[in-house]
Write an enzyme that holds these catalytic residues in place. Structure first.
Site, PDB file in Angstrom:
ATOM      1  CG  HIS A 136      -1.752   1.256   1.314  1.00  0.00           C
ATOM      2  ND1 HIS A 136      -2.375   1.823   0.220  1.00  0.00           N
ATOM      3  CD2 HIS A 136      -2.058   2.062   2.366  1.00  0.00           C
ATOM      4  CE1 HIS A 136      -3.029   2.904   0.597  1.00  0.00           C
ATOM      5  NE2 HIS A 136      -2.853   3.074   1.886  1.00  0.00           N
ATOM      6  CG  HIS A 154      -0.094   6.899   1.754  1.00  0.00           C
ATOM      7  ND1 HIS A 154      -0.457   7.509   2.933  1.00  0.00           N
ATOM      8  CD2 HIS A 154      -0.954   5.858   1.609  1.00  0.00           C
ATOM      9  CE1 HIS A 154      -1.463   6.861   3.492  1.00  0.00           C
ATOM     10  NE2 HIS A 154      -1.785   5.844   2.703  1.00  0.00           N
ATOM     11  CD  GLU A 197      10.039  -1.763 -23.157  1.00  0.00           C
ATOM     12  OE1 GLU A 197      10.616  -2.839 -22.937  1.00  0.00           O
ATOM     13  OE2 GLU A 197       9.422  -1.515 -24.218  1.00  0.00           O
ATOM     14  CG  HIS A 257      -5.780   6.903   0.328  1.00  0.00           C
ATOM     15  ND1 HIS A 257      -6.699   6.486   1.266  1.00  0.00           N
ATOM     16  CD2 HIS A 257      -4.603   6.315   0.690  1.00  0.00           C
ATOM     17  CE1 HIS A 257      -6.102   5.708   2.166  1.00  0.00           C
ATOM     18  NE2 HIS A 257      -4.830   5.585   1.823  1.00  0.00           N
ATOM     19  CG  ASP A 317     -13.158 -11.373 -37.267  1.00  0.00           C
ATOM     20  OD1 ASP A 317     -12.427 -12.060 -36.545  1.00  0.00           O
ATOM     21  OD2 ASP A 317     -13.586 -11.751 -38.371  1.00  0.00           O
ATOM     22  CD  GLU A 325     -10.192 -16.923 -41.078  1.00  0.00           C
ATOM     23  OE1 GLU A 325     -10.431 -17.831 -41.896  1.00  0.00           O
ATOM     24  OE2 GLU A 325      -9.929 -17.144 -39.878  1.00  0.00           O
ATOM     25  CB  SER A 342      -8.511 -12.374 -33.809  1.00  0.00           C
ATOM     26  OG  SER A 342      -8.182 -13.486 -34.606  1.00  0.00           O
ATOM     27  CB  SER A 343     -10.192 -17.489 -33.045  1.00  0.00           C
ATOM     28  OG  SER A 343      -9.806 -17.452 -34.401  1.00  0.00           O
ATOM     29  CE  LYS A 399     -13.949 -13.259 -33.068  1.00  0.00           C
ATOM     30  NZ  LYS A 399     -13.287 -13.034 -34.368  1.00  0.00           N
TER      31      LYS A 399
END
Length: 517
Positions: A125, A127, A150, A200, A281, A283, A416-417, A450
């Site tokens: 955690h 701050h 990157e 926070h 998609d 194809e 895509s598959s 899909k």
């Protein structure tokens, strides 16, 4: 519960080597985090599970720091030891004035949730100033988003071209009151390894303390980068980090927006929302079916044996084989034609490869849309693109449309598959150059089939879109368009040379070129 935990972990264990090493590690890391500005002013904390190979990870003990103390001055004996369910097993002794009476960190309930829901090995955690300021850039935003940086590669499950999404929850007066909203954020964002708290800080978890620390460093870098880009008027959430585009709303002027129903810009006063996201998609939509069937599939089929021989001992290929072995076992149970058992590695490399090749050939022949096959194909194609043996083909209208949508502030994703790796390879090596700079992210079948509507609901959740109609899905497959529509997305069917015919009265708008969208 506490009694059971105490019986399982006697005092001798609590004073043993593993626990002592972990309490010392917590103090060491807190001193380091103090120099980074993450735990100054007694704020922030870290908790680590006591690594013991003899104990299942969900049952391992937890070390937590005390609350309201100078984190850079803590000693191992100041730590609290908790059971996996959060019950207290060991508490520190009080110290003389001006030290406060010992109290376990107020973050404890939140830490426990990360352990329970994500099987974490450590939770940090922070701050840090950047984790606070980044939530103020847009006070209405419920998420932090960044892409094409990157350091995103340091975040679990993400690559350079992916969009990193971190949920933002609202702050409360007391830390433990954040538990419910943190729980909901973890549930709503299954890929997330962090949750920001507005004004926070941030909670970050990982499989181990090393993983959590690495991710924390990457997150803080990315938060800082987003703040500096914003100061320059640049947008961290777009691939090219171009100028921030601000939408001006006017009740007196007519807005111009993209209308899916008409396929053109609509200059009339309409109440429908514009599409801010486009999911494509591949194809039969961006790429000719023949390129996939006549080039990519044959290349994978012809090179699978060579690829496995050259890379057999690598972790990546062993993972590919294990995925295929699991898939084949399922296929055999279901009586799938052509499936043959894949032996274990100890039965010999040649035997394993022969069985994998046989199964892969049958899977490719049947054009199966399964993750195990797609992962291996992606790794084979990577070699082909790297050696310039492959060059991806997209339709002539695709590059121009992607550039236009990108410049208009519309975020474009691929679904895509094929594996995400295969998708990135394809769009990074096209006949029109590298098109990845116009794409905000990639989805594959790990998010779902899909032809199932829940997959598109998952995409909507991942993108953080409240109204699914803000997403336009373009595909050549009627069943996919139907599934997307059932999930609330707008859907258009792509008509390209070689695509399958559509049912009569299918009810979807069709386009023969992206220029018509």
């Amino acid at each position: 519960m506490a009694v059971a935990a105490a019986a399982m972990f006697p005092q001798a264990y609590l004073e043993g080597k593993e626990v002592k090493e972990t309490t010392s590690l917590v103090t060491e890391l807190c001193r380091h985090f103090y120099t980074q500005g993450w735990v100054s002013g007694t704020g922030g904390s870290i908790t680590i599970k006591v690594h013991d190979p003899s104990i299942p990870k969900p049952d391992q003990l937890i070390v937590m720091s005390p609350s309201g103390v100078q984190k850079e001055r803590m000693q191992p004996e100041d730590m609290y030891i908790l059971a996996a369910n959060g019950s207290m097993l060991s508490t520190p002794s009080p110290k003389p004035y001006p030290n406060k009476p010992p109290k376990c960190t107020d973050c404890a309930p939140l830490f426990i949730k990360a352990y329970e829901m994500r099987n974490a090995g450590a939770v940090i955690h922070s701050h840090g100033m950047e984790s606070c300021l980044v939530t103020m850039l847009n006070p209405q935003a419920k998420e932090f988003r960044i892409t094409h940086m990157e350091m995103i590669k340091g975040i679990q499950g993400h690559g350079y071209y992916d969009e990193l999404v971190v949920p933002i929850i609202e702050n409360t007066a007391f830390e433990n009151e954040l538990t419910d909203s943190l729980t909901k954020a973890i549930e709503a964002y299954p890929k997330a390894t962090a949750v920001l708290v507005r004004n926070h800080g941030v909670y970050i978890w990982g499989d181990s303390w090393i993983h959590a620390k690495t991710q924390a460093e990457c997150y803080h870098y990315l938060f800082d980068a987003a703040i500096k880009l914003h100061q320059l008027g640049l947008d961290s959430a777009t691939p090219d980090h171009g100028p921030i585009r601000r939408t001006i709303h006017s009740q007196d002027q007519t807005s111009t927006k993209l209308s899916v129903k008409s396929g053109v810009q609509d200059s009339q006063n309409q109440t429908e929302s514009p599409q801010r996201y486009i999911v494509l998609d591949i194809e039969g939509t961006t790429t000719p079916i023949t390129f996939v069937t006549d080039v990519l599939f044959p290349y994978a089929r012809e090179n699978v044996g060579k690829h496995l021989n050259l890379t057999f001992d690598t972790a990546e290929t062993q993972e590919d084989i294990n995925l295929l072995r699991s898939q084949v076992e399922e296929d055999l149970e279901q009586g799938v034609t052509g499936a043959i058992p894949i032996p274990d590695a100890d039965e010999g490399k040649d035997e394993v490869i022969a069985a994998v090749v046989s199964n892969v050939e049958e899977m490719i022949k049947a054009d199966r849309k399964i993750t195990a096959l797609k992962e291996l194909q992606g790794h084979i194609w990577r070699t082909g693109f790297k050696c310039n043996e492959l060059k991806a083909v997209v339709f002539e209208d695709v590059a121009e449309a992607l550039e236009k949508w990108h410049s208009s502030g519309i975020k474009v994703y691929i679904y895509s598959s094929g594996s995400r790796l295969a998708q990135r390879l394809l769009f990074g090596n096209t006949n029109y150059g590298d098109l990845r700079k116009y794409l905000s992210g990639f989805f594959d079948t790990t998010i779902g089939n899909k032809k199932e509507s829940r997959s598109y609901k998952e995409i909507t959740e991942t993108l953080g879109v409240d109204d699914p109609s803000e997403i336009l899905f373009v595909t050549d497959v009627y069943q996919e368009a139907t599934a997307a529509k059932a999930a609330g997305l707008e859907a258009i069917i792509s008509i390209r040379p070689g695509n399958a015919s559509l049912p009569e009265n299918h009810g979807f708008k069709t386009v023969t070129s992206f220029s018509q969208i």
